[in-house]
Design a protein around this motif. Structure first.
Motif, PDB file in Angstrom:
ATOM      1  N   ASP A  18       0.741  -1.110   0.157  1.00  0.00           N
ATOM      2  CA  ASP A  18       0.161  -0.114  -0.027  1.00  0.00           C
ATOM      3  C   ASP A  18       0.870   1.260  -0.004  1.00  0.00           C
ATOM      4  OD1 ASP A  18      -1.720   2.026   0.274  1.00  0.00           O
ATOM      5  OD2 ASP A  18      -2.688   1.289   2.073  1.00  0.00           O
ATOM      6  N   LYS A  19       0.778   2.015  -1.253  1.00  0.00           N
ATOM      7  CA  LYS A  19       1.666   3.050  -1.255  1.00  0.00           C
ATOM      8  C   LYS A  19       0.999   4.626  -1.051  1.00  0.00           C
ATOM      9  CE  LYS A  19       4.426   1.682  -5.372  1.00  0.00           C
ATOM     10  NZ  LYS A  19       4.766   2.015  -6.559  1.00  0.00           N
ATOM     11  N   ASN A  20      -0.217   4.291  -0.145  1.00  0.00           N
ATOM     12  CA  ASN A  20      -1.344   5.678   0.073  1.00  0.00           C
ATOM     13  C   ASN A  20      -0.667   5.628   1.339  1.00  0.00           C
ATOM     14  OD1 ASN A  20      -2.169   5.828  -2.739  1.00  0.00           O
ATOM     15  ND2 ASN A  20      -3.441   3.986  -2.021  1.00  0.00           N
ATOM     16  N   GLU A  21       0.026   5.514   2.028  1.00  0.00           N
ATOM     17  CA  GLU A  21       0.184   5.865   3.634  1.00  0.00           C
ATOM     18  C   GLU A  21       1.420   6.844   3.644  1.00  0.00           C
ATOM     19  OE1 GLU A  21      -0.222   2.975   6.530  1.00  0.00           O
ATOM     20  OE2 GLU A  21      -2.037   2.166   5.493  1.00  0.00           O
ATOM     21  N   ALA A  22       1.236   7.765   4.887  1.00  0.00           N
ATOM     22  CA  ALA A  22       2.434   8.504   5.224  1.00  0.00           C
ATOM     23  C   ALA A  22       2.422   8.401   6.815  1.00  0.00           C
ATOM     24  CB  ALA A  22       1.755   9.998   5.085  1.00  0.00           C
ATOM     25  N   LYS A  23       3.732   8.550   6.995  1.00  0.00           N
ATOM     26  CA  LYS A  23       4.378   8.492   8.463  1.00  0.00           C
ATOM     27  C   LYS A  23       4.207   9.545   9.370  1.00  0.00           C
ATOM     28  CE  LYS A  23       8.571   7.358   9.453  1.00  0.00           C
ATOM     29  NZ  LYS A  23       9.785   7.088   9.784  1.00  0.00           N
ATOM     30  N   VAL A  24       3.905   9.450  10.616  1.00  0.00           N
ATOM     31  CA  VAL A  24       3.901  10.609  11.441  1.00  0.00           C
ATOM     32  C   VAL A  24       4.713   9.955  12.764  1.00  0.00           C
ATOM     33  CG1 VAL A  24       2.652  12.259  12.813  1.00  0.00           C
ATOM     34  CG2 VAL A  24       1.863  11.659  10.630  1.00  0.00           C
ATOM     35  N   THR A  25       5.503  10.806  13.394  1.00  0.00           N
ATOM     36  CA  THR A  25       6.025  10.453  14.740  1.00  0.00           C
ATOM     37  C   THR A  25       5.983  11.666  15.568  1.00  0.00           C
ATOM     38  OG1 THR A  25       7.697   8.827  13.686  1.00  0.00           O
ATOM     39  CG2 THR A  25       8.237   9.617  15.680  1.00  0.00           C
ATOM     40  N   THR A  73       7.970   9.472  25.529  1.00  0.00           N
ATOM     41  CA  THR A  73       8.043   8.236  24.675  1.00  0.00           C
ATOM     42  C   THR A  73       8.001   8.777  23.402  1.00  0.00           C
ATOM     43  OG1 THR A  73       7.027   6.068  24.156  1.00  0.00           O
ATOM     44  CG2 THR A  73       5.682   7.696  24.834  1.00  0.00           C
ATOM     45  N   ASP A  74       8.154   8.125  22.154  1.00  0.00           N
ATOM     46  CA  ASP A  74       7.862   8.321  21.036  1.00  0.00           C
ATOM     47  C   ASP A  74       6.588   7.781  20.508  1.00  0.00           C
ATOM     48  OD1 ASP A  74      10.182   9.960  21.344  1.00  0.00           O
ATOM     49  OD2 ASP A  74      11.334   8.375  20.261  1.00  0.00           O
ATOM     50  N   VAL A  75       5.713   7.914  19.659  1.00  0.00           N
ATOM     51  CA  VAL A  75       4.576   7.343  19.130  1.00  0.00           C
ATOM     52  C   VAL A  75       4.551   7.679  17.674  1.00  0.00           C
ATOM     53  CG1 VAL A  75       2.192   7.202  19.042  1.00  0.00           C
ATOM     54  CG2 VAL A  75       3.222   7.995  21.378  1.00  0.00           C
ATOM     55  N   THR A  76       4.707   6.519  16.912  1.00  0.00           N
ATOM     56  CA  THR A  76       4.550   6.509  15.472  1.00  0.00           C
ATOM     57  C   THR A  76       3.461   5.895  14.806  1.00  0.00           C
ATOM     58  OG1 THR A  76       6.925   6.380  15.193  1.00  0.00           O
ATOM     59  CG2 THR A  76       5.807   5.928  13.354  1.00  0.00           C
ATOM     60  N   PHE A  77       2.673   6.562  14.036  1.00  0.00           N
ATOM     61  CA  PHE A  77       1.548   6.014  13.443  1.00  0.00           C
ATOM     62  C   PHE A  77       1.274   6.537  11.944  1.00  0.00           C
ATOM     63  CE2 PHE A  77      -0.880   9.901  13.243  1.00  0.00           C
ATOM     64  CZ  PHE A  77      -0.183  10.723  14.560  1.00  0.00           C
ATOM     65  N   THR A  78       0.642   5.706  11.286  1.00  0.00           N
ATOM     66  CA  THR A  78       0.385   6.092   9.513  1.00  0.00           C
ATOM     67  C   THR A  78      -0.968   6.421   9.554  1.00  0.00           C
ATOM     68  OG1 THR A  78      -0.326   3.865   9.149  1.00  0.00           O
ATOM     69  CG2 THR A  78       2.116   4.341   8.822  1.00  0.00           C
ATOM     70  N   VAL A  79      -1.253   7.667   8.378  1.00  0.00           N
ATOM     71  CA  VAL A  79      -2.366   8.011   7.956  1.00  0.00           C
ATOM     72  C   VAL A  79      -2.542   7.881   6.514  1.00  0.00           C
ATOM     73  CG1 VAL A  79      -2.402   9.625  10.077  1.00  0.00           C
ATOM     74  CG2 VAL A  79      -1.687  10.304   7.969  1.00  0.00           C
ATOM     75  N   PRO A  80      -3.644   8.195   5.946  1.00  0.00           N
ATOM     76  CA  PRO A  80      -3.752   8.179   4.426  1.00  0.00           C
ATOM     77  C   PRO A  80      -2.869   9.384   3.901  1.00  0.00           C
ATOM     78  CG  PRO A  80      -5.903   7.705   5.119  1.00  0.00           C
ATOM     79  CD  PRO A  80      -5.047   8.072   6.315  1.00  0.00           C
ATOM     80  N   ARG A  81      -2.187   9.027   2.805  1.00  0.00           N
ATOM     81  CA  ARG A  81      -1.292  10.227   2.388  1.00  0.00           C
ATOM     82  C   ARG A  81      -1.976  11.613   2.292  1.00  0.00           C
ATOM     83  NH1 ARG A  81       3.174   8.265  -1.990  1.00  0.00           N
ATOM     84  NH2 ARG A  81       3.635   6.825  -0.361  1.00  0.00           N
ATOM     85  N   THR A  82      -3.361  11.359   1.613  1.00  0.00           N
ATOM     86  CA  THR A  82      -4.018  12.566   1.390  1.00  0.00           C
ATOM     87  C   THR A  82      -4.360  13.332   2.619  1.00  0.00           C
ATOM     88  OG1 THR A  82      -5.939  11.396   1.253  1.00  0.00           O
ATOM     89  CG2 THR A  82      -4.913  11.555  -0.849  1.00  0.00           C
ATOM     90  N   GLN A  83      -4.257  12.638   3.788  1.00  0.00           N
ATOM     91  CA  GLN A  83      -4.991  13.238   4.847  1.00  0.00           C
ATOM     92  C   GLN A  83      -3.718  13.893   5.743  1.00  0.00           C
ATOM     93  OE1 GLN A  83      -7.601  10.324   6.789  1.00  0.00           O
ATOM     94  NE2 GLN A  83      -9.249  11.743   6.159  1.00  0.00           N
TER      95      GLN A  83
END
Lengths: 409, 409
Positions: free
Chosen positions: B258-265, B304-314
Motif C-alpha cells: 500500500d503506497k497510500n500511507e504517510a508516517k507521523v512520529t 516516549t515516541d509515538v509513530t503512526f500512519t495516516v492516508p497520504r491525502t490526510q
C-alpha cells in the motif's frame, strides 16, 4: 394562494445550470405563497439514449423491461431538481411514480393513467414542501413500472393537476406560447393569449406540436386550466381554457400546415356497398394512419373516385397494401402524389359564423393556388394543395383572417 | 442442479455488446440446469456521471435525493440485461430494490441491508426464469430508495446469495481471481484457487481491491461461498471459503502493498495516562483513518515516541490537527514522512507456524531494506519501509515464502 402544477420539459432540464434556473422559477411561486408540485421530463436526449440501449439489447425489447430502463431518465431529473430546490432554500422531495403511486394500465410503454394517490403529496405541499414528480411514469396493478409513451410528461402534469384539484397547470417549454401560425413562415404571427381546448387539439394534430394531444384531451375532460409558457423568458404564455371562458372570441385561432402527407387516388372504384371497407380495412390492418378521405358521388358509369391522404413515410406501404387488395376493390387505377401539403384554419368561432370556408377558397384562388381536396369539421377547414405553395398559402390565409400583428416578431 | 447468484461489475455491463456477453454466460448456467439470480452494477462511468450531477446541483446534496439519482444506473442495466436474456431465449425479469424489496437501514448513501424478501424471486427462479436484481439498491422503512455506498453491488450479491441460500455467489470482474501479489510487480505471481475469508479481508484492506470489504465480511458471517472470476475469459477463478474448507493450506496466501500511507512520529511525548487519547481523539474527530500505531516503552526521561500512519491525502489535515492539540499532548516535536509504503504478508497458516515474521525481517535485511515500523495481527505481518523499495520488497518476500509459480504470467 393558489395550488399550481408546473411542468418542465427536457430542454428546461438539460444540465445543472438549467435545473438551477427551474429551481429559481419554482421558488418564485413558493415565495408568492403558492402550493407547488413540479412534473419533470428527462434531460433532453436522455430518453433517446435509453431507448437506443433497449434497441441494441433487442429489437423486440420486452415493454415491461423497456419501461424499467427509460423511466430512469425522469427519476434522475426529479432527484436533481429536489436537490437544487433545497440548495435554493426551498423544502422539496421527489415522489416517484411507484411512490405516489400513479396507478396506470398495464399497457407497458403506452400506459394510461387510471388514478393518482395524492394524500402524501398534499400533506407535504400543505407544509410548504415542493413535490417533485417524474413525468412519464406509472405503476401497474402488477407492481411494475410503466411509462406513458413519448411526450407523456405533459399528460402526467395534467393528470396530477386534476388529481390535486390544482388552480393551474403551467407547462414550461422552449416556445413561449401558441401562435396564430408558424412564425418562421409568417413573421407577423401573433402569440395567442387564450385558446380553447378544441382549437388546441386541432392545431396540435395538424402540426403545432406544443402540447401532447393526450394531455389536451385530458385537460378538456377534467377542465384543467393549462398555461403554455417559456422556461427561458418571463413573457406571458398562452392559456388553454374551456370555451365558456373564452370571452372575446376570435373567428379563427390559427393557421396550421402539415407537409408530412401524401395523396392517393383510386380511380374507377365500383360503386357498390362495402367497397370503402375493402379499401380502408386492409390499410387499417397494416397500421396506416389515413387522414383526409374524400369520396365524390358516383359517376354515370357506376364507378367513383376515392382520394385520401396517408403519412408520407407510409406511402410505399399503402401502395403495396392496395396492390394486394386490388381483387377485392376492383379499381381501375391508382394515382399517388407525395408533393402535397395540408393547410388548416382552426377556430371555435366558425361554428357561429358562415363564410369561413368561402374566405379560404377565395383567398387561395386569388393567388392561383389549386385545391386538390377539402375536409371540414365543426371548428376546422382543411385543404390539400401542392407542397410548393405552402408558405404562400399560410401567409395569404393569415392575412385574410386578420391575424397579422402590427409588428413583425 | 445448483442455485447460483452471479454478479457482474461495471466493466462487464459497459455497453450493449458486453451485456450480450453477460447474457451468454448466464444462459450457460441455465442450460446446465441451474437456478440463477443475477446482480448487476451500473455501466462503468455511469455512477460517476450521476454523482457529478448531484454535486453540480448542490455540494451538500440531500442523501435521500442523491440515492434517487444514483440508483438509476443499476435500474437501467437490470432492465437491459433482462431484455438481452430474453433475446437469447432465456426467460428473465428485473426485480428492483423496492420491488423485492431489499429492506435496508435509512442511512442514505451508506445504507445497510437488513433483509431481503425472496418469495417472488424464488418462485420465478423455480420456473426457470432468471431474476435480474440491480445491485447497490435498498428500500428504507420510509418507502424511499437507499443505496449501499460505492462498490455496494458486491454486498448486494452476497446478501442475496445468503437470503436465497444459494450454493455459490460468483462475482465476475475484470480480473480473473485473487493473486499471491500484484502480477505487474511479480510476473511469477500465482492465482490462488482458494483463499479464506480472513485472508481476503486482510488482502483487501491492504490494497488488493478485488472485492468490497463489506461483502467479504458478510460472506464470512453468512458462510456464503464466493467465487471471483473474470467476465472476459473462461479461466477458473478464486474461491473464497471458510477456513475449514481450506484443506491444503499454504503458509502465506499473498503479499500485499500500500503506497497510500504517510508516517507521523511524535517525539518526546510525556509518558502519562491519557496521552494516547489526547493524540488519537482529535484525529478521529477529524475523520482521519489512522492505520498502524507503534508506541515504544518510555525512555528514561519520562517521555516516549509515538509513530503512526495516516492516508497520504490526510497528512496535511493530520499535522494541522496535531498542531492544535499540542497543548494537550505536550510533545517535543512532530516528524512526518510521506515517502513510505506498507508491505504485508497474509495467511491463516501463520497461526500455527512460528517464524513467519522472522523470515520476513531476514529477507528484507538481506537486501538492505530498513524496517521503520512493524505491526502484526493473527494472520498478517505488516512493515513500513521507504517507498522506493516497494517493488524489490514484494519480489523478495514472494520468493522467500515460496509463492513464485513455475512460469511467468
Amino acid at each position: 394562494m393558489a395550488r399550481i402544477v408546473m411542468k418542465f420539459g427536457g430542454t428546461s432540464m438539460a444540465g445543472s445550470e438549467r435545473i438551477r434556473g427551474v429551481a429559481a422559477r419554482v421558488k418564485r411561486e413558493i415565495d408568492a405563497g403558492n402550493e407547488v408540485a413540479v412534473v419533470v421530463s428527462a434531460m433532453a436526449g436522455e430518453t433517446d439514449r435509453l431507448v437506443g440501449f433497449c434497441r441494441e439489447a433487442s429489437p423486440l425489447a420486452d415493454p415491461r423491461e423497456y419501461d424499467v430502463v427509460v423511466a430512469a431518465g425522469e427519476q434522475v431529473t426529479s432527484g436533481l431538481l429536489a436537490i437544487a430546490l433545497q440548495a435554493a432554500g426551498v423544502p422539496a422531495r421527489s415522489w416517484l411514480g411507484w411512490q405516489l403511486p400513479v396507478h396506470s394500465s398495464s399497457a407497458h410503454s403506452v400506459a394510461r393513467i387510471e388514478g393518482i394517490e395524492t394524500d402524501g403529496v398534499l400533506a407535504a405541499m400543505a407544509r410548504g414542501e415542493v413535490a417533485v414528480v417524474p413525468g412519464f411514469q406509472g405503476l401497474s396493478a402488477e407492481n411494475r413500472i410503466t411509462t406513458l409513451g413519448r411526450g407523456g410528461s405533459d399528460t402526467s402534469a395534467v393528470a396530477l393537476a386534476a388529481a390535486l384539484k390544482a388552480d393551474r397547470c403551467d407547462i414550461y417549454t422552449d416556445v413561449d406560447g401558441v401562435y396564430t401560425t408558424d412564425p418562421r413562415i409568417v413573421p407577423r404571427a401573433r402569440k395567442l393569449d387564450r385558446i380553447t381546448y378544441e382549437e388546441m387539439l386541432e392545431l396540435a394534430s395538424v402540426g403545432a406540436k406544443v402540447l401532447q394531444t393526450r394531455s389536451v384531451e385530458l385537460a378538456m375532460k377534467e377542465k384543467v386550466r393549462v398555461q403554455v409558457l417559456s422556461s427561458f423568458s418571463d413573457a406571458p404564455g398562452t392559456l388553454v381554457v374551456d370555451e365558456d371562458e373564452e370571452m372575446e372570441r376570435e373567428l379563427i385561432a390559427g393557421v396550421a400546415y402539415d407537409k408530412n402527407e401524401a395523396k392517393v387516388t383510386l380511380v374507377g372504384v365500383p360503386d357498390r356497398p362495402g367497397v370503402v371497407a375493402a379499401i380502408f380495412g386492409p390499410l387499417a390492418d397494416a397500421n396506416v394512419n389515413v387522414d383526409m378521405i374524400v369520396q365524390n358521388i358516383a359517376k354515370g358509369e357506376g364507378t367513383t373516385d376515392v382520394t385520401f391522404t396517408v403519412p408520407r413515410t407510409q406511402l410505399p406501404l399503402s401502395l403495396d397494401v392496395l396492390g394486394k387488395a386490388h381483387g377485392d376493390i376492383g379499381h381501375a387505377q391508382v394515382l399517388s402524389d407525395a408533393n402535397v401539403a395540408k393547410i388548416s384554419v382552426v377556430g371555435v368561432g366558425m361554428r357561429s359564423h358562415a363564410g369561413v370556408a368561402a374566405t379560404m377558397f377565395r383567398a387561395l384562388a386569388d393567388r392561383g393556388i389549386n385545391i386538390q381536396a377539402i375536409t371540414t369539421s365543426e371548428i376546422k377547414v382543411s385543404v390539400l394543395i401542392a407542397e410548393e405553395y405552402v408558405e404562400l398559402a399560410v401567409r395569404v390565409l393569415h392575412t385574410a383572417y386578420g391575424l397579422d400583428s402590427e409588428v413583425a416578431a
